[in-house]
Design a protein around this motif. Structure first.
Motif, PDB file in Angstrom:
ATOM      1  N   SER A 114      38.378  69.429  71.434  1.00  0.00           N
ATOM      2  CA  SER A 114      39.825  69.358  71.201  1.00  0.00           C
ATOM      3  C   SER A 114      40.317  70.508  70.325  1.00  0.00           C
ATOM      4  O   SER A 114      41.479  70.917  70.438  1.00  0.00           O
ATOM      5  CB  SER A 114      40.184  68.019  70.546  1.00  0.00           C
ATOM      6  OG  SER A 114      39.520  67.874  69.296  1.00  0.00           O
ATOM      7  N   TYR A 115      39.446  71.030  69.460  1.00  0.00           N
ATOM      8  CA  TYR A 115      39.868  72.153  68.631  1.00  0.00           C
ATOM      9  C   TYR A 115      40.203  73.363  69.488  1.00  0.00           C
ATOM     10  O   TYR A 115      41.258  73.994  69.310  1.00  0.00           O
ATOM     11  CB  TYR A 115      38.771  72.520  67.630  1.00  0.00           C
ATOM     12  CG  TYR A 115      38.998  73.853  66.971  1.00  0.00           C
ATOM     13  CD1 TYR A 115      39.957  74.014  65.983  1.00  0.00           C
ATOM     14  CD2 TYR A 115      38.255  74.978  67.350  1.00  0.00           C
ATOM     15  CE1 TYR A 115      40.190  75.243  65.387  1.00  0.00           C
ATOM     16  CE2 TYR A 115      38.474  76.209  66.763  1.00  0.00           C
ATOM     17  CZ  TYR A 115      39.438  76.337  65.782  1.00  0.00           C
ATOM     18  OH  TYR A 115      39.671  77.573  65.207  1.00  0.00           O
ATOM     19  N   LEU A 130      46.278  75.593  73.756  1.00  0.00           N
ATOM     20  CA  LEU A 130      47.637  75.061  73.902  1.00  0.00           C
ATOM     21  C   LEU A 130      48.586  75.636  72.850  1.00  0.00           C
ATOM     22  O   LEU A 130      49.750  75.889  73.137  1.00  0.00           O
ATOM     23  CB  LEU A 130      47.609  73.536  73.816  1.00  0.00           C
ATOM     24  CG  LEU A 130      46.861  72.829  74.952  1.00  0.00           C
ATOM     25  CD1 LEU A 130      46.974  71.324  74.818  1.00  0.00           C
ATOM     26  CD2 LEU A 130      47.385  73.279  76.318  1.00  0.00           C
ATOM     27  N   ARG A 131      48.091  75.845  71.636  1.00  0.00           N
ATOM     28  CA  ARG A 131      48.951  76.451  70.623  1.00  0.00           C
ATOM     29  C   ARG A 131      49.315  77.876  71.008  1.00  0.00           C
ATOM     30  O   ARG A 131      50.476  78.290  70.856  1.00  0.00           O
ATOM     31  CB  ARG A 131      48.266  76.440  69.258  1.00  0.00           C
ATOM     32  CG  ARG A 131      49.019  77.248  68.209  1.00  0.00           C
ATOM     33  CD  ARG A 131      48.293  77.270  66.886  1.00  0.00           C
ATOM     34  NE  ARG A 131      48.524  76.038  66.150  1.00  0.00           N
ATOM     35  CZ  ARG A 131      47.983  75.807  64.951  1.00  0.00           C
ATOM     36  NH1 ARG A 131      47.188  76.704  64.396  1.00  0.00           N
ATOM     37  NH2 ARG A 131      48.230  74.674  64.335  1.00  0.00           N
ATOM     38  N   VAL A 188      40.836  73.450  72.751  1.00  0.00           N
ATOM     39  CA  VAL A 188      41.894  73.190  73.733  1.00  0.00           C
ATOM     40  C   VAL A 188      43.253  73.051  73.055  1.00  0.00           C
ATOM     41  O   VAL A 188      44.231  73.681  73.472  1.00  0.00           O
ATOM     42  CB  VAL A 188      41.573  71.921  74.554  1.00  0.00           C
ATOM     43  CG1 VAL A 188      42.739  71.583  75.488  1.00  0.00           C
ATOM     44  CG2 VAL A 188      40.297  72.117  75.355  1.00  0.00           C
ATOM     45  N   ASN A 189      43.326  72.230  72.012  1.00  0.00           N
ATOM     46  CA  ASN A 189      44.615  71.948  71.378  1.00  0.00           C
ATOM     47  C   ASN A 189      45.008  72.990  70.338  1.00  0.00           C
ATOM     48  O   ASN A 189      46.129  73.525  70.370  1.00  0.00           O
ATOM     49  CB  ASN A 189      44.583  70.563  70.720  1.00  0.00           C
ATOM     50  CG  ASN A 189      44.381  69.447  71.727  1.00  0.00           C
ATOM     51  OD1 ASN A 189      44.819  69.545  72.867  1.00  0.00           O
ATOM     52  ND2 ASN A 189      43.703  68.388  71.324  1.00  0.00           N
ATOM     53  N   ASP A 190      44.104  73.277  69.411  1.00  0.00           N
ATOM     54  CA  ASP A 190      44.446  74.183  68.314  1.00  0.00           C
ATOM     55  C   ASP A 190      44.399  75.651  68.699  1.00  0.00           C
ATOM     56  O   ASP A 190      44.976  76.492  67.986  1.00  0.00           O
ATOM     57  CB  ASP A 190      43.505  73.952  67.124  1.00  0.00           C
ATOM     58  CG  ASP A 190      43.723  72.604  66.472  1.00  0.00           C
ATOM     59  OD1 ASP A 190      44.742  71.959  66.788  1.00  0.00           O
ATOM     60  OD2 ASP A 190      42.884  72.174  65.663  1.00  0.00           O
ATOM     61  N   ARG A 234      51.857  77.644  73.784  1.00  0.00           N
ATOM     62  CA  ARG A 234      53.138  77.109  73.296  1.00  0.00           C
ATOM     63  C   ARG A 234      53.915  78.149  72.495  1.00  0.00           C
ATOM     64  O   ARG A 234      55.105  78.375  72.749  1.00  0.00           O
ATOM     65  CB  ARG A 234      52.873  75.872  72.443  1.00  0.00           C
ATOM     66  CG  ARG A 234      54.113  75.292  71.770  1.00  0.00           C
ATOM     67  CD  ARG A 234      53.803  73.957  71.120  1.00  0.00           C
ATOM     68  NE  ARG A 234      52.741  74.063  70.141  1.00  0.00           N
ATOM     69  CZ  ARG A 234      52.911  74.444  68.877  1.00  0.00           C
ATOM     70  NH1 ARG A 234      54.121  74.777  68.441  1.00  0.00           N
ATOM     71  NH2 ARG A 234      51.889  74.493  68.028  1.00  0.00           N
TER      72      ARG A 234
END
Length: 285
Positions: free
Chosen positions: A55-56, A63-64, A58-60, A67
């Protein structure tokens, strides 16, 4: 035969300095790394599995990065379109000077420009001094080392490219079309919305994909304006290769970033084909 001989040096240079390194990076992303960072020449999907299941990353990271790049692109397109429209409506002699002003930041090193922006956005910088002096805020705002600072930095980098992309399209639109729309009762705003804006969509799309490509691969801006707090894919790839000494995983991050950019280019090509019917837009107006 002569044409082939002239093209051959360019093909060789492109292949040697772009295609071959890119192929090697892709191959490297499918290799493993030993405990001390040595590359293990055995095919593996472990790097991609590690990235996509954490998740780090992918998300941090992923995706960041997407975005913030998308947000900066939206602001860049809005500001760039307004700037290009003003330049396109100016007198020819004024246009020359305005274009030079737009291009002037591109002649200054990006690190110098970003450091200057740090001074502007700093706690004692002119922005905070104006806000406090006007009574808008009681104390200086934290405009550095956060996502807001990174977005502002990426916008100032991308806006000149958007202006140049949109300006060329606006220049090619005959002013008589707007005048014809106004002669049949359209207001200037309605003429712009129904004639000029649809016809300038190709320039908007070109500026958007150019700005997004620049923003999503930004390196200097996240490091300086993010202060290490705003993680970006490009920065993570650099640190993985130099600090962690894990070249295969750094290559994986780079390949995934390249895939994101290629997807954006594919969306751009589709959007251009969909918006490539200006006559339809005029008729619908």
């Amino acid at each position: 035969m002569k044409t082939s001989a002239l093209v051959l040096p360019a093909v060789v240079i492109l292949g040697a300095f772009f295609v071959v390194p890119l192929i090697w990076v892709v191959i490297l992303s499918f290799l493993g790394a030993g405990p001390t960072g040595e590359v293990q020449h055995a095919f593996t999907l472990g790097n991609y599995v590690r990235f996509l299941t954490d998740s780090y990353y992918v998300n941090d990271l992923l995706l960041r990065t997407i975005r913030l790049a998308a947000i900066a692109t939206v602001f860049s397109v809005v500001i760039g379109y307004l700037g290009a429209f003003v330049i396109a409506r100016a007198a020819p002699t004024t246009q020359t000077w305005m274009i030079l002003l737009v291009m002037l930041p591109l002649w200054v090193n990006l690190v110098v420009r970003t450091l200057s922006l740090m001074v502007v956005l700093g706690r004692n910088g002119p922005v905070n001094q104006i806000l406090v002096g006007l009574g808008i805020t009681a104390r200086p705002l934290p405009l550095l080392y956060n996502e807001t600072a990174v977005v502002i930095g990426m916008v100032q980098v991308a806006v000149p490219f958007v202006v140049l992309s949109v300006f060329g399209v606006l220049q090619a639109i005959p002013r008589q079309l707007e005048q014809a729309a106004m002669t049949v009762g359209a207001t200037p705003l309605a003429a712009f919305r129904r004639v000029t804006l649809p016809l300038s969509v190709p320039g908007i799309l070109a500026g958007s994909v150019l700005a997004f490509g620049i923003n999503v691969e930004s390196f200097v801006v996240p490091i300086l304006l993010g202060g290490g707090r705003v993680r970006f894919m490009s920065v993570a790839a650099y640190e993985t290769a130099t600090v962690s000494n894990n070249l295969p995983f750094a290559a994986t991050i780079g390949v995934i970033l390249l895939i994101v950019t290629m997807v954006m280019l594919g969306v751009y090509q589709w959007a251009v084909r969909s918006a490539g019917r200006p006559a339809t837009a005029i008729q619908a107006a």
